[in-house]
Motif scaffolding. Structure first.
Motif, PDB file in Angstrom:
ATOM      1  N   ASN A  68     -13.688  34.233 -17.088  1.00  0.00           N
ATOM      2  CA  ASN A  68     -12.945  33.464 -18.082  1.00  0.00           C
ATOM      3  C   ASN A  68     -13.917  32.834 -19.086  1.00  0.00           C
ATOM      4  O   ASN A  68     -14.771  33.515 -19.605  1.00  0.00           O
ATOM      5  N   ASP A  69     -13.782  31.548 -19.334  1.00  0.00           N
ATOM      6  CA  ASP A  69     -14.693  30.863 -20.258  1.00  0.00           C
ATOM      7  C   ASP A  69     -15.693  30.016 -19.487  1.00  0.00           C
ATOM      8  O   ASP A  69     -16.170  28.999 -19.994  1.00  0.00           O
ATOM      9  N   GLN A  70     -16.003  30.420 -18.257  1.00  0.00           N
ATOM     10  CA  GLN A  70     -16.880  29.627 -17.413  1.00  0.00           C
ATOM     11  C   GLN A  70     -18.275  30.247 -17.307  1.00  0.00           C
ATOM     12  O   GLN A  70     -18.418  31.457 -17.164  1.00  0.00           O
ATOM     13  N   LYS A  98     -19.790  28.751 -23.121  1.00  0.00           N
ATOM     14  CA  LYS A  98     -20.483  29.870 -23.779  1.00  0.00           C
ATOM     15  C   LYS A  98     -21.534  29.387 -24.764  1.00  0.00           C
ATOM     16  O   LYS A  98     -22.592  29.976 -24.899  1.00  0.00           O
ATOM     17  N   HIS A  99     -21.268  28.293 -25.455  1.00  0.00           N
ATOM     18  CA  HIS A  99     -22.171  27.836 -26.509  1.00  0.00           C
ATOM     19  C   HIS A  99     -23.134  26.734 -26.057  1.00  0.00           C
ATOM     20  O   HIS A  99     -23.900  26.239 -26.874  1.00  0.00           O
ATOM     21  N   ASP A 100     -23.107  26.370 -24.787  1.00  0.00           N
ATOM     22  CA  ASP A 100     -24.056  25.372 -24.283  1.00  0.00           C
ATOM     23  C   ASP A 100     -25.450  25.971 -24.298  1.00  0.00           C
ATOM     24  O   ASP A 100     -25.664  27.080 -23.783  1.00  0.00           O
ATOM     25  N   GLU A 101     -26.381  25.240 -24.885  1.00  0.00           N
ATOM     26  CA  GLU A 101     -27.750  25.733 -25.027  1.00  0.00           C
ATOM     27  C   GLU A 101     -28.494  25.664 -23.685  1.00  0.00           C
ATOM     28  O   GLU A 101     -28.359  24.701 -22.949  1.00  0.00           O
ATOM     29  N   LEU A 102     -29.245  26.714 -23.407  1.00  0.00           N
ATOM     30  CA  LEU A 102     -30.113  26.703 -22.238  1.00  0.00           C
ATOM     31  C   LEU A 102     -31.266  25.744 -22.506  1.00  0.00           C
ATOM     32  O   LEU A 102     -31.894  25.800 -23.552  1.00  0.00           O
TER      33      LEU A 102
END
Length: 105
Positions: A68-70, A98-102
């Protein structure tokens, strides 16, 4: 020595790169450990992107799509080849998007 090379030698993380076949193999090594810690199994466990950090081996910071979006962010330590050890889960962060920066964790 270029600034980028200097940063890597001092233990900084690399730039974010798209996942490779190697990073997918590395996350597969720790999938069962993450599932045990989360108390659930993941039908999807796909490496999306990663950063590395040179230490006495390599720390991989990998964004993993788990359906999903996880997403999860996992930190995996891969020892030097002569040590002949499998990749080891050292830390992870759940509930990522999805857009969380590593970043280093």
């Amino acid at each position: 020595v270029t600034p980028k090379a200097w940063k890597m030698k001092c233990g900084g993380t690399s730039e974010t790169k798209p996942a490779t076949e190697e990073t997918q193999q590395i996350v597969q090594h720790v999938k069962a450990q993450v599932e045990e810690k989360e108390g659930k199994s993941f039908d999807v466990f796909t490496a999306v992107e990663f950063k590395t950090q040179m230490v006495a081996g390599i720390n991989y910071f990998i964004k993993v799509h788990v359906g999903n979006d996880q997403f999860l962010h996992v930190r995996i330590f891969k020892s030097l080849p002569h040590e002949n050890k499998p990749p080891e889960l050292t830390s992870y962060q759940s509930k990522k998007g999805k857009h969380d920066e590593l970043s280093y964790f």
